[in-house]
Design a protein around this motif. Sequence first.
Motif, PDB file in Angstrom:
ATOM      1  N   TRP A 143       0.832  -1.205   0.000  1.00 31.63           N
ATOM      2  CA  TRP A 143       0.000   0.000   0.000  1.00 31.63           C
ATOM      3  C   TRP A 143       0.870   1.260   0.000  1.00 31.63           C
ATOM      4  O   TRP A 143       0.619   2.200  -0.742  1.00 31.63           O
ATOM      5  N   VAL A 144       1.917   1.262   0.812  1.00 35.00           N
ATOM      6  CA  VAL A 144       2.816   2.415   0.874  1.00 35.00           C
ATOM      7  C   VAL A 144       3.505   2.618  -0.469  1.00 35.00           C
ATOM      8  O   VAL A 144       3.565   3.745  -0.988  1.00 35.00           O
ATOM      9  N   ARG A 145       4.013   1.545  -1.074  1.00 34.22           N
ATOM     10  CA  ARG A 145       4.712   1.676  -2.356  1.00 34.22           C
ATOM     11  C   ARG A 145       3.775   2.191  -3.444  1.00 34.22           C
ATOM     12  O   ARG A 145       4.136   3.086  -4.219  1.00 34.22           O
ATOM     13  N   ALA A 146       2.559   1.656  -3.513  1.00 35.40           N
ATOM     14  CA  ALA A 146       1.595   2.124  -4.516  1.00 35.40           C
ATOM     15  C   ALA A 146       1.167   3.559  -4.229  1.00 35.40           C
ATOM     16  O   ALA A 146       1.075   4.384  -5.147  1.00 35.40           O
ATOM     17  N   SER A 147       0.936   3.877  -2.961  1.00 36.94           N
ATOM     18  CA  SER A 147       0.494   5.224  -2.595  1.00 36.94           C
ATOM     19  C   SER A 147       1.536   6.275  -2.946  1.00 36.94           C
ATOM     20  O   SER A 147       1.193   7.376  -3.377  1.00 36.94           O
TER      21      SER A 147
END
Length: 107
Positions: free
Chosen positions: A22-26
């Motif tokens: 989620w952090v990488r995509a965000s």
Amino acid sequence: MKYIFEVHIRDGYRAEDYADAWVRASQLIQQAPGARGTELHRKIDDPNTLIAIAHWDSKASRDAMEAQPNQEIKAIIRSAAPCCEIRLIGEFEEPEWVVMPAGGPAR
């Protein structure tokens, strides 16, 4: 505008497994015009249920980002798919005004 979805972590996985993706995509999504930040919250007393809130200038801004898919973002989301089930709660307009309890900030 707020884009809100619920994430249920599947057995054998942890919320941290999803949160990493989620952090990488965000980080990539937040580069899109109109993106205004994201939040990921864990449900009290249920570590396998999360809620994600993405803030946008407008629905049009978010729709424009979706209309031009980023292959790196898609790959990250695909990599997280086995660990969770995602359910869209909805898209919400920013309120014109907010009523807060006495002593709280008001807009």
